[in-house]
Write a protein that holds these residues in place. Structure first.
Motif, PDB file in Angstrom:
ATOM      1  N   ASP A 185       0.835  -1.214   0.000  1.00 49.31           N
ATOM      2  CA  ASP A 185       0.000   0.000   0.000  1.00 49.31           C
ATOM      3  C   ASP A 185       0.863   1.255   0.000  1.00 49.31           C
ATOM      4  OD1 ASP A 185      -2.245  -1.576   0.012  1.00 49.31           O
ATOM      5  OD2 ASP A 185      -2.709  -1.292   2.146  1.00 49.31           O
ATOM      6  N   THR A 186       1.906   1.258   0.822  1.00 52.47           N
ATOM      7  CA  THR A 186       2.793   2.431   0.898  1.00 52.47           C
ATOM      8  C   THR A 186       3.495   2.642  -0.439  1.00 52.47           C
ATOM      9  OG1 THR A 186       3.149   2.060   3.257  1.00 52.47           O
ATOM     10  CG2 THR A 186       4.769   3.426   2.116  1.00 52.47           C
ATOM     11  N   LEU A 187       3.979   1.550  -1.019  1.00 45.11           N
ATOM     12  CA  LEU A 187       4.682   1.668  -2.307  1.00 45.11           C
ATOM     13  C   LEU A 187       3.741   2.112  -3.417  1.00 45.11           C
ATOM     14  CD1 LEU A 187       7.003  -1.483  -2.135  1.00 45.11           C
ATOM     15  CD2 LEU A 187       7.706   0.912  -2.015  1.00 45.11           C
TER      16      LEU A 187
ATOM     17  N   LEU B 240       1.464   4.284  -3.120  1.00 48.27           N
ATOM     18  CA  LEU B 240       1.345   5.743  -3.032  1.00 48.27           C
ATOM     19  C   LEU B 240       2.660   6.459  -3.268  1.00 48.27           C
ATOM     20  CD1 LEU B 240      -1.525   5.351  -1.570  1.00 48.27           C
ATOM     21  CD2 LEU B 240      -0.877   7.463  -0.431  1.00 48.27           C
TER      22      LEU B 240
ATOM     23  N   GLY C 277       8.014   4.749  -7.222  1.00 46.50           N
ATOM     24  CA  GLY C 277       8.584   5.585  -8.265  1.00 46.50           C
ATOM     25  C   GLY C 277       9.777   6.373  -7.731  1.00 46.50           C
TER      26      GLY C 277
ATOM     27  N   VAL D 238       9.018  10.337  -2.828  1.00 46.37           N
ATOM     28  CA  VAL D 238       9.605  10.477  -1.487  1.00 46.37           C
ATOM     29  C   VAL D 238      10.532  11.697  -1.452  1.00 46.37           C
ATOM     30  CG1 VAL D 238      11.104   9.406   0.252  1.00 46.37           C
ATOM     31  CG2 VAL D 238       9.442   8.005  -1.000  1.00 46.37           C
TER      32      VAL D 238
ATOM     33  N   ASN E  10      -3.936  12.112  -2.976  1.00 43.98           N
ATOM     34  CA  ASN E  10      -3.818  11.266  -1.778  1.00 43.98           C
ATOM     35  C   ASN E  10      -3.695  12.085  -0.492  1.00 43.98           C
ATOM     36  OD1 ASN E  10      -3.963   8.499  -2.801  1.00 43.98           O
ATOM     37  ND2 ASN E  10      -2.147   9.084  -3.986  1.00 43.98           N
TER      38      ASN E  10
ATOM     39  N   LEU F  19      -1.520  14.267   0.518  1.00 41.58           N
ATOM     40  CA  LEU F  19      -0.192  14.427   1.141  1.00 41.58           C
ATOM     41  C   LEU F  19       0.386  15.820   0.866  1.00 41.58           C
ATOM     42  CD1 LEU F  19       1.199  10.917   0.116  1.00 41.58           C
ATOM     43  CD2 LEU F  19       0.415  11.611   2.392  1.00 41.58           C
TER      44      LEU F  19
ATOM     45  N   TYR G 296      -1.387  15.472   6.979  1.00 38.42           N
ATOM     46  CA  TYR G 296      -1.317  14.026   6.713  1.00 38.42           C
ATOM     47  C   TYR G 296       0.018  13.665   6.053  1.00 38.42           C
ATOM     48  CZ  TYR G 296      -2.510   9.309   5.340  1.00 38.42           C
ATOM     49  OH  TYR G 296      -2.491   7.943   5.193  1.00 38.42           O
TER      50      TYR G 296
ATOM     51  N   LEU H 254       4.437  11.113   7.193  1.00 37.37           N
ATOM     52  CA  LEU H 254       5.479  10.335   6.503  1.00 37.37           C
ATOM     53  C   LEU H 254       6.863  10.618   7.073  1.00 37.37           C
ATOM     54  CD1 LEU H 254       4.267  10.744   2.830  1.00 37.37           C
ATOM     55  CD2 LEU H 254       4.571   8.566   4.016  1.00 37.37           C
ATOM     56  N   GLU H 255       6.986  11.587   7.937  1.00 38.94           N
ATOM     57  CA  GLU H 255       8.309  12.000   8.421  1.00 38.94           C
ATOM     58  C   GLU H 255       9.137  10.845   9.005  1.00 38.94           C
ATOM     59  OE1 GLU H 255      10.421  14.244   7.960  1.00 38.94           O
ATOM     60  OE2 GLU H 255      11.812  13.609   9.559  1.00 38.94           O
TER      61      GLU H 255
ATOM     62  N   LEU I 130      16.832   5.209  -2.467  1.00 39.57           N
ATOM     63  CA  LEU I 130      15.913   4.871  -3.568  1.00 39.57           C
ATOM     64  C   LEU I 130      16.665   4.201  -4.707  1.00 39.57           C
ATOM     65  CD1 LEU I 130      13.633   8.044  -3.595  1.00 39.57           C
ATOM     66  CD2 LEU I 130      12.982   5.728  -2.907  1.00 39.57           C
TER      67      LEU I 130
ATOM     68  N   MET J   8       7.570   1.709   6.893  1.00 43.86           N
ATOM     69  CA  MET J   8       6.758   1.573   5.664  1.00 43.86           C
ATOM     70  C   MET J   8       5.486   0.779   5.941  1.00 43.86           C
ATOM     71  SD  MET J   8       8.592   0.856   2.087  1.00 43.86           S
ATOM     72  CE  MET J   8       9.278   2.229   1.163  1.00 43.86           C
TER      73      MET J   8
ATOM     74  N   TRP K 252       3.103   2.861   8.215  1.00 45.46           N
ATOM     75  CA  TRP K 252       2.397   3.910   7.499  1.00 45.46           C
ATOM     76  C   TRP K 252       1.307   3.320   6.590  1.00 45.46           C
ATOM     77  CZ3 TRP K 252       1.048   6.119   2.857  1.00 45.46           C
ATOM     78  CH2 TRP K 252       0.566   7.433   2.936  1.00 45.46           C
ATOM     79  N   GLY K 253       1.656   2.205   5.967  1.00 44.65           N
ATOM     80  CA  GLY K 253       0.687   1.564   5.064  1.00 44.65           C
ATOM     81  C   GLY K 253      -0.549   1.097   5.814  1.00 44.65           C
TER      82      GLY K 253
END
Lengths: 114, 114
Positions: free
Chosen positions: A20-22, A24, A27, A31, A69, A71, A88, A92-93, B22, B99, B102-103
């Motif tokens: 799910d995180t990936l 959003l 790519g 990030v 999303n 963010l 929101y 992610l911090e 990344l 990750m 957060w997901g």
């Protein structure tokens, strides 16, 4: 099987959460964009010039997806459009922190020839 | 500018560190592979069957890249080749943990209609 019986639920849940995180943040750019916006609102041109390799079309698309999303948000500042991280987006911090921490460690490891 | 004067060094350093991470872990599969191997050594076929959408060629390439970067190793177990996370690969756990965390939160947020 990838998740054996003893830890099946935890393993499946973890892999799904990461997926799910990936979904959003996957790519090359999202990030990095979120990390850059963590330093404050930025104009499109600042983001494009500051992030090596990203073209205007790609930047437009990535920002739109981050907005959808929840963010990132587009706002006005001194009469100009800027992009800013949302509350929101700030959740992610910890993830961005760990990414930066690991990357620094990895670079040191490489420089020490490990 | 993406990194303004006051925080320039910290901002540039952070963006570069994230870029490095990344570079190694980018793409759809590597983080998921590392998370799966966090549960113990797995055979190629288990990994391929367990991770939806990954084909054998892609899995081979991703595992090779993870091996080159010292994050995964090929070993033998009961006469079969398995892939296992290395001690260096385990340093990714905090990042993988964030990750997943957060997901999970994101999925809950969506289900609550936020």
């Amino acid at each position: 099987m990838i998740c054996n019986d003893t830890e099946f639920a935890d393993c499946r849940g973890r892999l799904r959460a990461i997926h799910d995180t990936l979904d959003l943040l996957g790519g090359k750019w999202k990030v990095t964009l979120m990390a850059a916006l963590g330093y404050g609102p930025r104009r499109f041109t600042d983001l494009q010039r500051g992030i090596r390799g990203i073209g205007p079309k790609m930047l437009t698309r990535e920002l739109q997806e981050l907005e959808i999303n929840g963010l990132v948000q587009r706002t006005g500042q001194d009469g100009k459009v800027v992009y800013a991280i949302t509350p929101y987006g700030e959740t992610l911090e910890p993830l961005i922190h760990e990414m930066a921490l690991w990357g620094r460690g990895h670079r040191q490891r490489i420089m020490q020839g490990n």
